[in-house]
Scaffold this motif. Structure first.
Motif, PDB file in Angstrom:
ATOM      1  N   GLU A  67      42.069  72.604  47.868  1.00 25.65           N
ATOM      2  CA  GLU A  67      41.342  71.347  47.780  1.00 25.65           C
ATOM      3  C   GLU A  67      40.006  71.459  48.512  1.00 25.65           C
ATOM      4  OE1 GLU A  67      40.332  67.504  46.949  1.00 25.65           O
ATOM      5  OE2 GLU A  67      42.246  68.355  46.304  1.00 25.65           O
ATOM      6  N   GLY A  68      38.916  71.112  47.795  1.00 24.99           N
ATOM      7  CA  GLY A  68      37.605  71.077  48.433  1.00 24.99           C
ATOM      8  C   GLY A  68      37.004  72.425  48.752  1.00 24.99           C
ATOM      9  N   SER A  73      35.015  66.947  48.713  1.00 23.78           N
ATOM     10  CA  SER A  73      36.303  66.255  48.691  1.00 23.78           C
ATOM     11  C   SER A  73      36.419  65.368  49.927  1.00 23.78           C
ATOM     12  CB  SER A  73      37.457  67.260  48.675  1.00 23.78           C
ATOM     13  OG  SER A  73      38.698  66.598  48.800  1.00 23.78           O
ATOM     14  N   ASP A  75      39.385  64.345  50.918  1.00 22.85           N
ATOM     15  CA  ASP A  75      40.726  64.602  51.435  1.00 22.85           C
ATOM     16  C   ASP A  75      40.624  65.244  52.819  1.00 22.85           C
ATOM     17  OD1 ASP A  75      43.338  65.462  51.950  1.00 22.85           O
ATOM     18  OD2 ASP A  75      43.742  65.781  49.820  1.00 22.85           O
ATOM     19  N   SER A  78      41.443  68.886  53.014  1.00 19.62           N
ATOM     20  CA  SER A  78      40.659  69.779  52.161  1.00 19.62           C
ATOM     21  C   SER A  78      40.076  70.930  52.974  1.00 19.62           C
ATOM     22  CB  SER A  78      39.529  69.020  51.469  1.00 19.62           C
ATOM     23  OG  SER A  78      38.564  68.587  52.417  1.00 19.62           O
TER      24      SER A  78
END
Length: 332
Positions: A67-68, A73, A75, A78
């Motif tokens: 993620e990211g 992102s 999150d 991330s």
């Protein structure tokens, strides 16, 4: 069969590289969206927790999607929101896994094949040593007056004195009598070769330490090759792309599985080595960005980073296409 073996080698070295990223990301709390074995269309997929595990159609390694990692992102788990040390460890884990695989391959290779000793076992077709008068069974005791105690020292001395374009004074012990021969080495890809195959001694315990020495000797020799490429001493034509590597794996396979094992370790070591260099689009560039962030106190702009990575990726693909074209010409 050559293609199948080559795919298996690529699968091993790339998949374990990505597994290094995966294991480290999980450990430090970075969200892993997908871990894939193979590339292309998905054949099997299973969601477990936050991660999708995939088996894909083409056995060309795999990937770990975090993620990211390549886009912004929000999150908190991330990649871009992780602490610098967490990102550094996660990225470094890929090359480190390659070094571990290389060490294990070298250890098994030396354990089963034996550790080289400075005794002439045989000669290749083109052998300066044989032309100079060396015989099978000769124990090499010195190069240019420097004592040889092991195979690694022999190789180091050949490289040390063999680059001076002068005959090496090779001293051997034959029938308990010391004799010296003048050997003018050949040169291939910047390495001096005297043209001998050394005898081997089987010792599994000694292979543990010998594999470590082989790993570091090969690692530092790659720096020497890189330096020669940068200075122009070694032509870029000496590089091999995927096609050339497949050809070399095929030749190794013809000589037995032990040679494939050694070659797997060598490719894994190369992959780890080039992934710690600060080359855009490779792990090393991200590692240096993390270091730069610590020095500057703030990260590089995401837009600037993306542009550099895209440019680096384009140049890298251009280089791969160029060396692959040269590989095809060599095969023809």
């Amino acid at each position: 069969m050559t293609i199948i073996i080559a795919l298996l080698v690529f699968l091993v070295v790339i998949l374990f590289h990505e597994f290094g990223h995966f294991a480290a990301a999980k450990r430090v709390g970075i969200r892993v969206l997908e871990f894939s074995v193979g590339m292309g269309p998905a054949l099997l997929q299973k969601q477990k927790g936050e991660t999708m595990y995939s088996l894909r159609a083409f056995p060309l390694g795999g990937y770990c999607a975090m993620e990211g990692e390549d886009e912004e992102s929000d999150d908190e788990a991330s990649f871009m929101h992780a602490k610098p040390w967490q990102r550094f460890v996660t990225i470094l884990a890929g090359p480190m896994m390659n070094f571990i695989i290389a060490y294990l391959c070298f250890m098994l290779f030396l354990g089963f094949q034996g550790i080289p000793v400075p005794v002439v076992e045989s000669f290749p077709q083109s052998s300066p040593a044989r032309e100079a008068g060396l015989l099978a069974g000769d124990r090499i005791t010195a190069i240019n007056g420097e004592t040889v105690q092991g195979s690694e020292q022999l190789q180091a001395l050949v490289q040390k004195y063999g680059q001076k374009n002068k005959p090496l004074q090779v001293t051997v012990l034959r029938d308990n009598t010391s004799q010296t021969f003048g050997v003018r080495p050949n040169h291939e890809q910047g390495k001096a070769l005297i043209g001998i195959s050394m005898a081997r001694k089987t010792d599994f315990l000694a292979a543990v330490g010998a594999a470590w020495s082989m790993l570091w000797d090969t690692f530092f020799s790659l720096f020497g090759i890189l330096q020669k490429l940068i200075t122009g001493t070694l032509s870029i034509n000496a590089l091999s792309g995927p096609i050339g590597v497949v050809s070399m794996i095929g030749k190794a396979a013809q000589q037995g599985w032990m040679n494939v094992l050694f070659f797997t370790g060598y490719i894994s070591l190369n992959l780890g080595f080039f992934n710690i260099l600060p080359i855009p689009a490779l792990d090393g560039f991200t590692l240096w960005l993390v270091v730069l962030e610590k020095l500057r106190g703030k990260p590089l702009s995401q837009k600037v980073e993306s542009r550099i990575k895209i440019a680096g990726f384009a140049l890298l693909m251009g280089l791969i296409l160029f060396v692959s074209f040269k590989d095809v010409l060599r095969l023809i």
